[in-house]
Design a protein around this motif. Structure first.
Motif, short mmCIF file in Angstrom:
data_model
loop_
_atom_site.label_atom_id
_atom_site.label_comp_id
_atom_site.label_asym_id
_atom_site.label_seq_id
_atom_site.Cartn_x
_atom_site.Cartn_y
_atom_site.Cartn_z
N GLY A 1 0.82 -1.23 0.00
CA GLY A 1 0.00 0.00 0.00
C GLY A 1 0.84 1.26 0.00
O GLY A 1 2.07 1.22 0.00
N TYR A 2 0.15 2.41 0.00
CA TYR A 2 0.81 3.72 -0.05
C TYR A 2 0.28 4.60 1.08
O TYR A 2 -0.92 4.61 1.31
CB TYR A 2 0.54 4.42 -1.40
N PRO A 3 1.10 5.42 1.74
CA PRO A 3 2.56 5.41 1.67
C PRO A 3 3.09 4.26 2.52
O PRO A 3 2.56 3.96 3.58
CB PRO A 3 2.96 6.76 2.26
N GLY A 4 4.15 3.63 2.02
CA GLY A 4 4.55 2.35 2.60
C GLY A 4 5.63 2.40 3.65
O GLY A 4 5.94 1.37 4.27
N GLY A 5 6.24 3.57 3.86
CA GLY A 5 7.36 3.64 4.81
C GLY A 5 6.99 3.11 6.18
O GLY A 5 7.70 2.28 6.76
N ALA A 6 5.87 3.58 6.69
CA ALA A 6 5.47 3.19 8.05
C ALA A 6 5.13 1.70 8.12
O ALA A 6 5.37 1.05 9.15
CB ALA A 6 4.29 4.04 8.51
N VAL A 7 4.60 1.13 7.02
CA VAL A 7 4.25 -0.30 7.00
C VAL A 7 5.53 -1.15 7.03
O VAL A 7 5.64 -2.13 7.79
CB VAL A 7 3.41 -0.65 5.75
N ILE A 8 6.51 -0.76 6.21
CA ILE A 8 7.79 -1.48 6.21
C ILE A 8 8.43 -1.39 7.60
O ILE A 8 8.93 -2.37 8.15
CB ILE A 8 8.74 -0.93 5.12
N ASP A 9 8.38 -0.19 8.18
CA ASP A 9 8.94 0.05 9.52
C ASP A 9 8.35 -0.94 10.52
O ASP A 9 9.06 -1.59 11.30
CB ASP A 9 8.60 1.50 9.92
N LYS A 10 7.03 -1.08 10.49
CA LYS A 10 6.33 -1.94 11.46
C LYS A 10 6.70 -3.41 11.24
O LYS A 10 7.02 -4.12 12.19
CB LYS A 10 4.82 -1.74 11.27
N LEU A 11 6.70 -3.83 9.98
CA LEU A 11 7.04 -5.24 9.69
C LEU A 11 8.51 -5.51 10.03
O LEU A 11 8.85 -6.58 10.55
CB LEU A 11 6.77 -5.55 8.22
N ALA A 12 9.37 -4.52 9.75
CA ALA A 12 10.81 -4.70 9.96
C ALA A 12 11.13 -4.94 11.44
O ALA A 12 12.11 -5.62 11.76
CB ALA A 12 11.58 -3.47 9.46
N ALA A 13 10.28 -4.41 12.31
CA ALA A 13 10.55 -4.51 13.76
C ALA A 13 10.64 -5.97 14.22
O ALA A 13 11.33 -6.27 15.20
CB ALA A 13 9.47 -3.76 14.53
N THR A 14 9.96 -6.87 13.52
CA THR A 14 9.99 -8.28 13.95
C THR A 14 10.77 -9.16 12.97
O THR A 14 10.69 -10.39 13.04
CB THR A 14 8.54 -8.83 14.07
N GLY A 15 11.50 -8.50 12.05
CA GLY A 15 12.23 -9.27 11.03
C GLY A 15 13.73 -9.33 11.29
O GLY A 15 14.26 -8.60 12.14
N ASN A 16 14.39 -10.19 10.53
CA ASN A 16 15.85 -10.35 10.62
C ASN A 16 16.51 -9.49 9.54
O ASN A 16 16.38 -9.80 8.35
CB ASN A 16 16.20 -11.84 10.42
N PRO A 17 17.23 -8.43 9.93
CA PRO A 17 17.83 -7.53 8.93
C PRO A 17 18.94 -8.17 8.11
O PRO A 17 19.39 -7.60 7.12
CB PRO A 17 18.36 -6.37 9.78
N GLU A 18 19.40 -9.36 8.51
CA GLU A 18 20.48 -10.02 7.76
C GLU A 18 19.96 -11.15 6.88
O GLU A 18 20.74 -11.91 6.29
CB GLU A 18 21.53 -10.54 8.74
#
Ligand SMILES: Nc1ncnc2c1ncn2[C@@H]1O[C@H](COP(=O)(O)OP(=O)(O)OP(=O)(O)O)[C@@H](O)[C@H]1O
Ligand SMILES: [Mg+2]
Length: 333
Positions: free
Chosen positions: A176-193
């Motif tokens: 969806g748009y704008p997606g920055g905040a959505v990526i931010d939220k999902l990223a919080a529980t993800g593995n950045p590597e």
């Protein structure tokens, strides 16, 4: 000095009343995200129409919530550059009309000068000079701020802005748009590597310039090869994508602070709302000995309090614009 600020450069219609450039008496934002969401980005013509519908009620609400009337306002500040020209014109025409009928002074404000001033609405803002990382939907730059209105750009993106990288990435992932905040939220529980994404232009010779278009292409290739995942794998992909953006921003900011001997660093613009970036910059500041200043998330994205605050500084310097003030879609800082 009470300043009425009006902002309509993109997809937020906003008005605010700010006292002495420091205290927001009101801060009203009417977002058009619902209007544009189905198109995956801002449709300029629809933005202009929504501004026309919203601008007068939003200005009235800002005056009401501040417990003030137009008579008690000392000046009017409006974003006149940069932005979508049709969108800018709505706020500009409203501000000019109000200035004309009330006889109050009018000043145009560069939208990025507004973002840079948002932090001055908080207690304990950064002293001058300081380093500013501007990370918004349309801009990414490092700026030496010598004083209000005295700016020196040290570097900027050569292609996409950081916010664009977030939004285009989110669009690719169907978020969806704008997606920055959505990526931010999902990223919080993800593995950045989990997925290795490129860190563009981090070699010393690129100085304070940025590039994010290659990252977007890398995500496209990843999605073509593996499809769009869901569940934990989607969180991992978002965390990895976000980490690539954040790491580049932090590395360049650290380097610029060191090179220019600046011990105070502010971050502003919509992407400054990103939790990963906020945490990483605070950690870098602790390690390198610079102090980090970031507005609360609602003052990172577009608002009119920051425009009123920036307008206050122009008015306080005795600057005025005439009723021939024009909307400028693209303007250097
Ligand atoms: N939590 C977040 N994490 C990452 N990006 C975010 C977050 N919240 C907002 N953004 C991004 O911030 C951008 C919006 O910021 P802003 O409102 O300052 O942009 P703009 O006004 O459209 O652009 P500009 O200020 O450059 O003219 C969007 O790209 C949005 O995805
Ligand atoms: Mg903005």
């Amino acid at each position: 000095m009470r300043v009425l600020g009006i902002e309509s450069s993109c997809d937020e219609t906003a008005a605010a009343v700010v006292e002495d450039g420091r205290v927001a008496l009101s801060d009203v934002v009417a977002s058009q995200h619902e209007v544009h969401a189905r198109y995956g980005g801002v449709v300029p013509e629809l933005a202009s129409r929504a501004h026309i519908l919203n601008v007068v009620p939003v200005v009235q609400a800002a005056l009401d919530r501040a417990g003030t009337t137009l008579d008690q306002i000392d000046g009017i500040a409006v974003t006149n550059a940069p932005g979508l020209v049709g969108a800018l014109l709505v706020g500009l025409q409203t501000a000019k009309s109000l200035a004309w009928v009330t006889g109050k002074p009018l000043v145009g404000v560069h939208h990025l000068a507004g973002h840079l001033t948002a932090i001055y609405l908080e207690p304990d803002p950064p002293p001058m000079p300081h380093l500013a990382l501007i990370v918004s939907g349309g801009h990414t730059s490092l700026v030496r701020v010598n004083g209000h209105g005295d700016l020196q750009e040290l570097g900027a993106t050569r292609d996409d802005a950081a916010g664009e990288a977030f939004d285009k990435g989110a669009k690719l992932l169907g978020l969806g748009y704008p997606g920055g905040a959505v990526i931010d939220k999902l990223a919080a529980t993800g593995n950045p590597e989990a997925v290795a994404f490129p860190r563009s232009m981090t070699a010393g010779e690129h100085g304070a310039d940025f590039s994010f278009s290659g990252l977007k292409t890398a995500l496209l290739h990843h999605v073509r090869a593996h499809g769009v995942p869901d569940g934990q794998a989607l969180a991992d992909l978002c965390a990895s994508y976000q980490a690539a953006i954040v790491e580049v921003l932090v590395r360049k900011t650290r380097r610029a602070a060191r090179k220019h001997g600046l011990e105070h660093v502010q971050v502003c613009g919509g992407v400054a709302a990103n939790q990963g970036l906020r945490a990483a910059l605070r950690k870098a500041g602790e390690e390198d000995g610079f102090r980090v200043y970031i507005p609360p998330p609602a003052r990172c994205t577009d608002n009119a309090a920051m425009i009123a605050a920036a307008g206050y500084h122009r008015l306080a310097r005795g600057e005025r614009d005439g009723l021939d003030l024009d909307a400028v879609p693209s303007a250097p800082l």
